[in-house]
Design a protein around this motif. Structure first.
Motif, mmCIF file in Angstrom:
data_model
loop_
_atom_site.group_PDB
_atom_site.id
_atom_site.type_symbol
_atom_site.label_atom_id
_atom_site.label_comp_id
_atom_site.label_asym_id
_atom_site.label_seq_id
_atom_site.Cartn_x
_atom_site.Cartn_y
_atom_site.Cartn_z
ATOM 1 N N ALA A 229 75.916 -59.020 -80.732
ATOM 2 C CA ALA A 229 76.599 -58.609 -81.967
ATOM 3 C C ALA A 229 75.794 -59.019 -83.197
ATOM 4 O O ALA A 229 75.788 -58.305 -84.207
ATOM 5 C CB ALA A 229 77.999 -59.220 -82.009
ATOM 6 N N PHE A 230 75.117 -60.151 -83.120
ATOM 7 C CA PHE A 230 74.232 -60.549 -84.222
ATOM 8 C C PHE A 230 73.077 -59.563 -84.381
ATOM 9 O O PHE A 230 72.669 -59.233 -85.491
ATOM 10 C CB PHE A 230 73.666 -61.948 -83.971
ATOM 11 N N LEU A 231 72.546 -59.090 -83.248
ATOM 12 C CA LEU A 231 71.354 -58.254 -83.284
ATOM 13 C C LEU A 231 71.650 -56.819 -83.711
ATOM 14 O O LEU A 231 70.751 -56.115 -84.168
ATOM 15 C CB LEU A 231 70.676 -58.257 -81.908
ATOM 16 N N ILE A 232 72.885 -56.368 -83.527
ATOM 17 C CA ILE A 232 73.262 -55.009 -83.923
ATOM 18 C C ILE A 232 74.421 -55.121 -84.908
ATOM 19 O O ILE A 232 75.594 -55.146 -84.500
ATOM 20 C CB ILE A 232 73.661 -54.152 -82.715
ATOM 21 N N PRO A 233 74.145 -55.251 -86.179
ATOM 22 C CA PRO A 233 75.217 -55.389 -87.167
ATOM 23 C C PRO A 233 76.195 -54.209 -87.078
ATOM 24 O O PRO A 233 75.804 -53.051 -86.964
ATOM 25 C CB PRO A 233 74.471 -55.382 -88.509
ATOM 26 N N GLY A 234 77.486 -54.538 -87.104
ATOM 27 C CA GLY A 234 78.519 -53.511 -87.045
ATOM 28 C C GLY A 234 79.043 -53.240 -85.657
ATOM 29 O O GLY A 234 80.102 -52.605 -85.510
ATOM 30 N N LEU A 235 78.365 -53.706 -84.600
ATOM 31 C CA LEU A 235 78.838 -53.506 -83.236
ATOM 32 C C LEU A 235 79.827 -54.607 -82.868
ATOM 33 O O LEU A 235 79.539 -55.787 -83.035
ATOM 34 C CB LEU A 235 77.667 -53.515 -82.253
ATOM 35 N N GLU A 236 80.984 -54.218 -82.340
ATOM 36 C CA GLU A 236 81.991 -55.188 -81.898
ATOM 37 C C GLU A 236 82.000 -55.236 -80.378
ATOM 38 O O GLU A 236 82.073 -54.194 -79.712
ATOM 39 C CB GLU A 236 83.377 -54.797 -82.406
#
Length: 741
Positions: A264-271
């Motif tokens: 989640a840190f690496l892909i901002p906006g992904l939950e």
């Protein structure tokens, strides 16, 4: 020697055969071995003869078709068959959904740990293709889950950068599953298919124990429902095959949560949500971060910052020769130009631990690779250059040279690179092997970091100056530790020693039996010398309160006489160079007065040990002595001698006095209250605090290093405001009568 032809006629072309003088039906040949099935043992006097042939030809070779190779050698694909391999399977499925999110499809992934031991992964991405793949004549779903090296990540344009490269992840998980169910929402329909150990078919009911019927003529991708307009996605649920995995292999929710947070840190906006249904209560956690890797670096950092979190970004191109599939079906070597994007977040802190996380297309590479080597190369180049330019201010001698550990001490960095079709070493993708990435990352780091050091902004100037001071201090500490390595050993007849003059050492050379008492003050030292057992108990006095090392730099700590004496006496170095095996004592015992000042001194000493000699605490070798607070002389009637009782708290004293009064006895007034160790005589100190037979020690432990680090920073750090707030909010917990206790 001859043998009966009827017996020997069944002799195989190779292998082993046992011959005996027994009728032919007694001989059975299985797998190249002759087994005497009628007579387990030959009668006495009979002859058993074994003939071994060395023939090795093509008919001995086995060719494993399809997914047989995965089941035969699972470690090649998932690393191991224990919990680590089980978790790797989960992430092979999850990473497919993550790759979709990385490509811009889907903003939520659900991971469900079911109570029956199965795992389900759900996403709202594009869904696995359900149309027929022309070469195989199979549906896209069946191709993905049954054919090795099949997928949309071989440069076909579906993914610009992805974690999946080899097209084996889903098919490997399928091969190692007792049952796997997949549902796909596409084109307004819900499609479903099931597999048993990689073979497509149909189950009669839920769970892997249900009767299974494999497809005989042709596989069937069933339509099981309708999907809402515009809704697409994939749901995969599988049961790991316990014929493959060890009995104790299990899914770890904590590891899943850690990896989900990282992604989640690496892909901002992904939950990413994890729903654990295995316990009595359903536990659900969710992670979504919009700050990217800068927020990730701040989260990982274990210490207070001396620099802001810096972002280094850039890109580079390289040419790579790869085989490209032509329209006619031939593979032709072709030069392809690749672009590598580099994004790094890093910051330095006051500590000496190094925390580095590296990723390629959001896939973690815990063992590094060419990208991490390039990062370290660029980092060392710039920092060494800056130290040379500022050598006069930093007081760096001509023979003093920075090493990598000096530069990375206190560094927290998150390194990410994105490129098409990276080369990994093995399916587990733990090491990046693309050679050209090293030079690209090194150039980006060198350029961006050099601009930071040459910046005219006030904050950048102040932070880079602090960073250089820290790096040089680490270098001097390392050189100092190396210089004093020999003098830190226990002295013997053939070796001189430069141990502190005030150290009263013990005689034994057995480290496990030896004890070092760090004593508060010279007055207590005099009594302790008389009270100790000099065979195995050593004494080191300290004068007053030592330096607060949570605030001070490494060079200040090393130049402090008391801190230097403690480090020199223990003989194992400090910080990054600390060597637990070199420690000269089995127990380190902090013996301070039972008052506020004594508690403060003990806290300062624990700060020193936690920051610079933490392995001693982690190994359970640091203790706090517990001297008594009171000495009560109970008067016994008649000629019976009086009884001396020690108490260690106010509550224990009141309980004792009430008990004595209830028994009809009395005690001598006044009750002696020990304010310091110097008020005891040698016999009292030995009996209560130093003698192994009757003393009480408190072992110092670290169960949660991150939480402990936060407490030390709160109580002893440079930031005053949080400490003031803590004191104000905790004032109602203060017992004024226990201040000196």
């Amino acid at each position: 020697m001859t043998y009966n032809h009827a017996v020997g006629s069944a002799m195989p072309r190779s292998g082993h055969i046992s011959l005996c003088a027994y009728p032919a039906p007694a001989l059975s040949v299985r797998g190249g071995r002759g087994l005497c099935v009628s007579q387990p043992r030959c009668p006495r006097g009979w002859i058993r003869l074994r003939i071994v042939t060395a023939e090795y030809s093509a008919h001995h070779l086995q060719v494993l078709e399809g997914l047989e190779a995965v089941r035969k050698r699972p470690g090649m694909y998932i690393g191991s068959t224990d919990s680590r391999g089980l978790m790797h399977c989960v992430w092979e499925i999850i990473d497919n959904s993550v790759d979709e999110a990385l490509a811009g499809y889907g903003s939520r992934i659900d991971i469900v740990l079911h109570s029956d031991g199965s795992v389900e992964v759900r996403d709202r991405a594009r869904g696995i293709p359900v149309d027929v793949e022309p070469r195989t004549g199979l549906s896209g779903v069946e191709v993905v889950f049954t054919k090795l090296h099949a997928g949309g990540k071989f440069g076909g344009g579906s993914y610009a950068a992805s974690g999946g490269l080899h097209g084996v992840g889903a098919s490997v998980v399928n091969a190692l599953s007792e049952r796997l169910d997949v549902e796909v929402d596409r084109d307004g329909k819900t499609y479903a298919m099931s597999f048993r150990r990689g073979e497509p078919g149909q189950f009669a009911g839920p769970g892997p124990e249900s009767p299974f019927t494999p497809f005989e003529k042709a596989s069937q991708l069933r339509v099981v429902g309708k999907a809402a307009k515009g809704v697409t996605g994939t749901r995969i649920r599988y049961w790991a095959d316990r014929q493959i995995f060890t009995k104790d292999a299990t899914f770890h929710a904590e590891e899943l949560e850690q990896r989900a947070r990282q992604t989640a840190f690496l892909i901002p906006g992904l939950e990413i949500a994890i729903i654990d249904q295995r316990g009595e209560e359903i536990v659900e956690t969710s992670h979504r971060y919009d700050g990217g890797i800068s927020e990730f670096a701040d989260f990982l950092a274990p210490d207070a910052a001396i620099t802001d979190t810096w972002r280094l970004t850039g890109s580079g191109t390289f040419t790579e020769t790869v085989p490209v599939l032509q329209a006619g079906g031939a593979m032709v070597p072709t030069d392809v130009e690749r672009e590598c994007e580099v994004d790094i977040a890093l910051r330095w802190g006051t500590g000496y631990e190094t925390v580095t996380r590296s990723f390629v297309n959001i896939i973690s590479t815990p063992k590094g690779g060419t990208h991490q080597a390039g990062f370290e190369q660029g980092l060392m180049k710039v920092v060494r250059s800056q130290v040379e330019q500022n050598a006069r201010r930093l007081k760096v001698g001509a023979g003093e040279k920075l090493e990598k550990d000096d530069i990375t001490a206190g560094l927290t960095a998150v390194l990410t690179v994105r490129l098409p079709e990276p080369q990994f070493e093995g399916q587990t993708k733990e090491i990046l092997g693309t050679p050209a990435v090293r030079a690209i990352v090194a150039n980006v780091v060198a350029k961006e970091l050099a601009e930071r050091f040459s910046s005219s902004k006030r904050d950048d100037k102040a932070q880079t100056a602090l960073l250089l001071d820290k790096v040089v201090s680490e270098m001097k500490a390392r050189i100092s530790a190396r210089t004093h390595k020999e003098t830190q050993r226990r002295k013997n007849a053939l070796e001189s020693s430069s141990l502190p003059a005030k150290l009263a050492d013990c005689r034994t050379s057995d480290v496990e039996q030896s004890e070092l008492f760090i004593v508060e003050g010279d007055s207590a030292l005099g009594t302790a010398k008389l009270a100790r057992n000099s065979e195995y108990q050593a004494l080191l006095p300290i004068r007053g309160k030592i330096l607060n090392v949570q605030k001070a730099s490494i060079s200040d700590m090393l130049s402090n006489a008391e801190c230097a004496a403690i480090i020199q006496t223990i003989g194992a170095g400090s910080g990054r160079s600390f060597d637990l095996d070199a420690a000269r004592y089995g127990k380190i015992i902090l013996m301070s007065d039972a008052d506020v000042d004594g508690a403060h001194i003990r806290t300062l000493l624990l700060t020193l040990f936690f920051r610079y000699m933490r392995p001693l605490i982690e190994a359970g070798r640091v203790y706090a002595a517990v001297p008594p607070l009171h000495r009560v002389i109970v008067v016994n009637p008649g000629s019976k001698p009086n009884e001396t009782i020690y108490t260690y708290s106010e509550q224990e004293l009141h309980t004792l006095l009430a008990k004595v009064q209830k028994s009809g006895r009395r005690w001598q007034e006044p009750v002696q209250r020990y304010k310091g160790l110097g008020e005891m005589d040698a016999d009292q100190l030995a009996e209560t605090t130093m003698d192994r037979a009757g003393r009480l020690l408190r072992r110092v432990r670290v169960q949660d290093a991150e939480a402990v680090s936060g407490v030390f920073e709160l109580l002893m750090g440079s930031d005053v405001a949080p400490r003031r707030d803590f004191i104000v909010t905790s004032s109602d917990r203060l017992d004024r009568e226990a201040i000196d206790a």
